[in-house]
Design a protein around this motif. Structure first.
Motif, mmCIF file in Angstrom:
data_model
loop_
_atom_site.group_PDB
_atom_site.id
_atom_site.type_symbol
_atom_site.label_atom_id
_atom_site.label_comp_id
_atom_site.label_asym_id
_atom_site.label_seq_id
_atom_site.Cartn_x
_atom_site.Cartn_y
_atom_site.Cartn_z
ATOM 1 N N ALA A 117 8.606 -19.599 46.506
ATOM 2 C CA ALA A 117 8.457 -20.783 45.664
ATOM 3 C C ALA A 117 9.735 -20.949 44.851
ATOM 4 C CB ALA A 117 7.249 -20.627 44.741
ATOM 5 N N LEU A 118 10.198 -19.805 44.343
ATOM 6 C CA LEU A 118 11.409 -19.807 43.515
ATOM 7 C C LEU A 118 12.372 -18.770 44.087
ATOM 8 C CD1 LEU A 118 12.633 -20.814 40.736
ATOM 9 C CD2 LEU A 118 11.725 -18.694 39.802
ATOM 10 N N ALA A 119 13.620 -19.139 44.248
ATOM 11 C CA ALA A 119 14.623 -18.186 44.726
ATOM 12 C C ALA A 119 15.878 -18.330 43.881
ATOM 13 C CB ALA A 119 14.936 -18.440 46.199
ATOM 14 N N VAL A 120 16.284 -17.242 43.302
ATOM 15 C CA VAL A 120 17.434 -17.218 42.400
ATOM 16 C C VAL A 120 18.473 -16.329 43.049
ATOM 17 C CG1 VAL A 120 18.175 -16.183 40.222
ATOM 18 C CG2 VAL A 120 16.112 -17.610 40.273
ATOM 19 N N SER A 121 19.718 -16.812 43.194
ATOM 20 C CA SER A 121 20.728 -15.930 43.779
ATOM 21 C C SER A 121 22.028 -15.973 42.999
ATOM 22 C CB SER A 121 20.965 -16.276 45.251
ATOM 23 O OG SER A 121 21.419 -17.588 45.366
ATOM 24 N N GLY A 122 22.518 -14.776 42.701
ATOM 25 C CA GLY A 122 23.829 -14.613 42.059
ATOM 26 C C GLY A 122 23.972 -15.277 40.708
ATOM 27 N N ILE A 123 22.868 -15.357 39.949
ATOM 28 C CA ILE A 123 22.946 -16.046 38.652
ATOM 29 C C ILE A 123 23.685 -15.177 37.626
ATOM 30 C CG2 ILE A 123 21.590 -16.785 36.630
ATOM 31 C CD1 ILE A 123 21.527 -18.911 38.683
ATOM 32 N N THR A 124 24.718 -15.761 37.031
ATOM 33 C CA THR A 124 25.432 -15.092 35.940
ATOM 34 C C THR A 124 25.355 -15.961 34.693
ATOM 35 O OG1 THR A 124 27.506 -16.116 36.611
ATOM 36 C CG2 THR A 124 27.091 -13.894 37.433
ATOM 37 N N ARG A 125 25.276 -15.304 33.538
ATOM 38 C CA ARG A 125 25.295 -16.024 32.259
ATOM 39 C C ARG A 125 25.859 -15.076 31.196
ATOM 40 N NH1 ARG A 125 24.624 -20.883 28.985
ATOM 41 N NH2 ARG A 125 25.335 -19.851 27.094
ATOM 42 N N ALA A 135 13.256 -13.442 43.694
ATOM 43 C CA ALA A 135 12.446 -14.418 44.415
ATOM 44 C C ALA A 135 10.979 -14.255 44.036
ATOM 45 C CB ALA A 135 12.614 -14.258 45.920
ATOM 46 N N VAL A 136 10.299 -15.370 43.936
ATOM 47 C CA VAL A 136 8.864 -15.384 43.659
ATOM 48 C C VAL A 136 8.167 -15.941 44.892
ATOM 49 C CG1 VAL A 136 7.039 -16.365 42.217
ATOM 50 C CG2 VAL A 136 9.229 -15.700 41.177
ATOM 51 N N PRO A 137 7.392 -15.094 45.617
ATOM 52 C CA PRO A 137 6.703 -15.587 46.806
ATOM 53 C C PRO A 137 5.711 -16.703 46.445
ATOM 54 C CG PRO A 137 6.624 -13.172 46.698
ATOM 55 C CD PRO A 137 7.158 -13.656 45.386
ATOM 56 N N ALA A 138 5.658 -17.743 47.270
ATOM 57 C CA ALA A 138 4.721 -18.841 47.034
ATOM 58 C C ALA A 138 3.306 -18.293 47.028
ATOM 59 C CB ALA A 138 4.886 -19.902 48.106
ATOM 60 N N GLY A 139 2.520 -18.685 46.044
ATOM 61 C CA GLY A 139 1.134 -18.258 45.960
ATOM 62 C C GLY A 139 0.926 -16.940 45.247
ATOM 63 N N SER A 140 2.003 -16.282 44.834
ATOM 64 C CA SER A 140 1.866 -14.963 44.201
ATOM 65 C C SER A 140 1.693 -15.077 42.688
ATOM 66 C CB SER A 140 3.122 -14.116 44.463
ATOM 67 O OG SER A 140 4.221 -14.623 43.722
ATOM 68 N N ILE A 141 1.247 -13.957 42.095
ATOM 69 C CA ILE A 141 1.504 -13.729 40.676
ATOM 70 C C ILE A 141 2.577 -12.651 40.652
ATOM 71 C CG2 ILE A 141 0.612 -13.047 38.426
ATOM 72 C CD1 ILE A 141 -2.162 -13.822 39.254
ATOM 73 N N THR A 142 3.795 -13.044 40.295
ATOM 74 C CA THR A 142 4.913 -12.105 40.275
ATOM 75 C C THR A 142 5.154 -11.635 38.845
ATOM 76 O OG1 THR A 142 5.960 -12.997 42.254
ATOM 77 C CG2 THR A 142 7.417 -11.903 40.671
ATOM 78 N N GLY A 143 5.251 -10.336 38.670
ATOM 79 C CA GLY A 143 5.534 -9.766 37.353
ATOM 80 C C GLY A 143 7.020 -9.529 37.199
ATOM 81 N N LEU A 144 7.586 -9.984 36.088
ATOM 82 C CA LEU A 144 8.996 -9.726 35.789
ATOM 83 C C LEU A 144 9.030 -8.767 34.608
ATOM 84 C CD1 LEU A 144 12.034 -10.296 36.145
ATOM 85 C CD2 LEU A 144 11.734 -12.370 34.783
ATOM 86 N N ILE A 145 9.479 -7.537 34.876
ATOM 87 C CA ILE A 145 9.455 -6.520 33.825
ATOM 88 C C ILE A 145 10.847 -5.929 33.647
ATOM 89 C CG2 ILE A 145 7.024 -5.976 34.307
ATOM 90 C CD1 ILE A 145 7.931 -3.390 35.650
ATOM 91 N N GLY A 146 10.989 -5.151 32.573
ATOM 92 C CA GLY A 146 12.267 -4.504 32.296
ATOM 93 C C GLY A 146 12.382 -4.252 30.813
#
Ligand code: ADP
Ligand code: MG
Length: 252
Positions: A4-12, A26-37
């Motif tokens: 659903a969402l794909a992020v590549s090489g993002i710098t800030r 990347a967030v697979p379509a239909g998933s609940i993706t956890g972003l941790i850290g």
């Protein structure tokens, strides 16, 4: 996997320091993706870039296969990508109902250089939006406080208003930045159930959350960030078994 969402090489960078150093995500379509850290890993900065609040210095964001890098939040919302904030926004004296009514899907007639909607059409649209706001309030069990000012609500209810606000835009995907932080256990379980129900209806979710028990319960896919990069991606069990992840959490 369809992303659903794909992020590549993002710098800030902020003042010469890299908050994001080339994120692949990347967030697979239909998933609940956890972003941790760990704190300062760049999770909120990444959500800010993806949701159009912050321009990246480089890299690409694709939503449903289309490049949307740097697109403004309202344009992303019109495509079906919305987000919640850690702190509910809007005007504190506005009621829950007024708050929800601010965020309906944009209609062509609302564009700056086009004719505004008049008369019957505008009233019909207003009635549709109001019905939508009411049905969202009922669903999130906020109807008893729908006329209360947002400031009068509990922390957990404010989080529910934030979720309700994103639902007004009929999203295909919602980014959630710590939607349960500081919320009591009963309401946390309620919010978790709402997220599962929304996901079961086909809405893709990406969730930043510190509580690992919630991540395990909700997320079929987990992405671990540290120091502005993606460290590991996989199932909950895979990422917690990873020694780099354990080191990132324990600190060097
Ligand atoms: P997380 O959400 O994972 O805790 P953040 O994305 O908030 O991490 O922060 C990542 C890094 O970027 C941190 O070092 C933070 O200090 C820095 N940072 C984030 N936003 C800003 C900003 N607006 N100005 C300067 N530095 C920032
Ligand atoms: Mg954060």
């Amino acid at each position: 996997m369809t992303a659903a969402l794909a992020v590549s090489g993002i710098t800030r960078h902020f003042f010469g320091v890299a908050a994001l150093g080339g994120v692949e995500f990347a967030v697979p379509a239909g998933s609940i993706t956890g972003l941790i850290g760990p704190n300062g890993a760049g999770k909120s900065t990444l959500l800010n870039v993806v949701s159009g609040l912050l321009k990246p210095d480089g890299g690409e964001v694709r939503f449903m296969g289309e490049a949307v890098t740097g697109a403004a939040p309202h344009r992303l919302a019109a495509r079906g990508l919305t987000r919640t904030f850690q702190v509910a926004r809007g005007f504190p004296k506005m009621s829950v109902f007024q708050h929800l009514m601010l965020y309906g899907p944009r209609q062509p007639g609302e564009r700056l250089l086009q004719a505004p909607m008049w008369g019957a059409a505008a009233r019909r649209r207003e009635a549709e939006l109001a019905e939508r706001a009411w049905s969202i309030a009922r669903r999130l069990r906020l109807s008893h406080v729908i006329d209360a000012p947002v400031t009068a609500l509990s922390g957990g209810q404010k989080k529910l208003v934030e979720i309700g606000r994103t639902l007004m835009a009929e999203p295909r995907m919602i980014l959630l930045d710590e939607p349960m932080a500081g919320v009591n256990p009963t309401l946390t379980a309620e919010i978790a159930a709402h997220l599962q129900a929304l996901n079961a209806e086909g809405i893709t979710l990406c969730l930043v959350e510190h509580d690992m028990a919630l991540i395990r319960q909700l997320c079929g896919h987990v992405v671990v960030m540290a120091q502005g990069r993606t460290l590991v991606t996989g199932s909950f069990d895979e990422v917690v078994a990873n020694t780099e992840v354990q080191e990132a959490y324990l600190g060097r």
